[in-house]
Scaffold this motif. Structure first.
Motif, PDB file in Angstrom:
ATOM      1  N   UNK A 163      37.743  43.023  45.143  1.00  0.00           N
ATOM      2  CA  UNK A 163      37.375  42.132  44.051  1.00  0.00           C
ATOM      3  C   UNK A 163      38.461  42.280  42.987  1.00  0.00           C
ATOM      4  N   UNK A 164      38.973  41.157  42.493  1.00  0.00           N
ATOM      5  CA  UNK A 164      40.038  41.204  41.487  1.00  0.00           C
ATOM      6  C   UNK A 164      39.792  40.140  40.424  1.00  0.00           C
ATOM      7  N   UNK A 165      40.041  40.496  39.192  1.00  0.00           N
ATOM      8  CA  UNK A 165      39.945  39.529  38.097  1.00  0.00           C
ATOM      9  C   UNK A 165      41.188  38.653  38.146  1.00  0.00           C
ATOM     10  N   UNK A 166      40.986  37.333  38.094  1.00  0.00           N
ATOM     11  CA  UNK A 166      42.117  36.404  38.185  1.00  0.00           C
ATOM     12  C   UNK A 166      42.215  35.469  36.981  1.00  0.00           C
ATOM     13  N   UNK A 167      41.313  35.606  36.027  1.00  0.00           N
ATOM     14  CA  UNK A 167      41.333  34.762  34.836  1.00  0.00           C
ATOM     15  C   UNK A 167      40.363  35.314  33.813  1.00  0.00           C
ATOM     16  N   UNK A 168      40.167  34.574  32.726  1.00  0.00           N
ATOM     17  CA  UNK A 168      39.288  35.044  31.654  1.00  0.00           C
ATOM     18  C   UNK A 168      37.927  35.496  32.167  1.00  0.00           C
ATOM     19  N   UNK A 169      37.263  34.635  32.926  1.00  0.00           N
ATOM     20  CA  UNK A 169      35.952  35.005  33.471  1.00  0.00           C
ATOM     21  C   UNK A 169      35.893  34.782  34.981  1.00  0.00           C
ATOM     22  N   UNK A 170      37.035  34.545  35.603  1.00  0.00           N
ATOM     23  CA  UNK A 170      37.074  34.264  37.036  1.00  0.00           C
ATOM     24  C   UNK A 170      37.502  35.500  37.819  1.00  0.00           C
ATOM     25  N   UNK A 171      36.778  35.730  38.908  1.00  0.00           N
ATOM     26  CA  UNK A 171      37.023  36.879  39.777  1.00  0.00           C
ATOM     27  C   UNK A 171      37.120  36.402  41.215  1.00  0.00           C
ATOM     28  N   UNK A 172      38.056  36.991  41.955  1.00  0.00           N
ATOM     29  CA  UNK A 172      38.220  36.664  43.375  1.00  0.00           C
ATOM     30  C   UNK A 172      37.568  37.759  44.217  1.00  0.00           C
ATOM     31  N   UNK A 173      36.631  37.349  45.077  1.00  0.00           N
ATOM     32  CA  UNK A 173      36.003  38.232  46.054  1.00  0.00           C
ATOM     33  C   UNK A 173      36.637  37.931  47.404  1.00  0.00           C
ATOM     34  N   UNK A 174      37.301  38.893  48.010  1.00  0.00           N
ATOM     35  CA  UNK A 174      37.801  38.734  49.371  1.00  0.00           C
ATOM     36  C   UNK A 174      36.665  39.183  50.270  1.00  0.00           C
ATOM     37  N   UNK A 175      35.961  38.211  50.845  1.00  0.00           N
ATOM     38  CA  UNK A 175      34.683  38.498  51.498  1.00  0.00           C
ATOM     39  C   UNK A 175      34.621  37.907  52.904  1.00  0.00           C
ATOM     40  N   UNK A 176      34.045  38.687  53.809  1.00  0.00           N
ATOM     41  CA  UNK A 176      33.744  38.214  55.158  1.00  0.00           C
ATOM     42  C   UNK A 176      32.245  37.970  55.209  1.00  0.00           C
TER      43      UNK A 176
END
Length: 161
Positions: A78-91
């Motif tokens: 899980x990584x923060x990519x913006x002010x309130x946006x987060x990227x979940x690398x999920x299967x």
């Protein structure tokens, strides 16, 4: 004629690359906020959600299922990519779809508790969803809606083996 075809192919390739670049920039896929710029709560959330599995159950409103149906989401990062946006690398496996996707979603904070908050949010290959899902200690829970179906989801956050 073959020169016109080559020029056409180059134009199509450039348009495709531009479109892909626009999508990547718009969704935040590929770019993470530097870890040193995160707050302590954000850093803790990022670290806690590395190589974990959400193992639990979901219910469908109006259907009687004792304890709900099983669900499983494998999260590698899980990584923060913006002010309130987060990227979940999920299967995830959802119906007949078995896919690994980078899913960028808004996270809001209720004090020290992060919560995915999406409304009419489209996940490629899966559809459009509305959900509120919180993560606290070693548990997750929330509500979801997908078209005419909706319900609750809940379970444990476990280390991936």
């Amino acid at each position: 004629m073959s020169r016109a075809l080559r020029i056409g192919a180059v134009v199509v390739a450039l348009a495709g690359m531009f479109g892909l670049g626009w999508i990547i920039a718009k969704t935040g896929v590929g770019q993470a906020v530097p870890i040193e710029s995160l707050t302590e709560l954000e850093r803790d959330f990022t670290e806690r959600m590395q190589n974990v599995v959400l193992v639990g159950h979901f219910t469908i409103e109006g259907r009687e299922t004792s304890g709900g149906s099983p669900e499983r989401y494998e999260i590698s990062r899980v990584a923060k990519v913006g002010d309130d946006r987060w990227r979940f690398d999920v299967h995830m496996v959802y119906g007949s779809v078995d896919a690994t996707l980078p899913v960028v979603v808004p996270i809001v904070w209720a004090g020290d508790t992060p919560m995915v908050s999406i409304t009419d949010f489209t996940i490629p290959t899966l559809g459009t969803f509305t959900a509120r899902v919180f993560f606290y200690a070693d548990r997750y829970g929330g509500s979801w809606q997908h078209g005419q179906y909706g319900g609750l989801m809940y379970g444990q956050i476990e280390a991936m083996e």
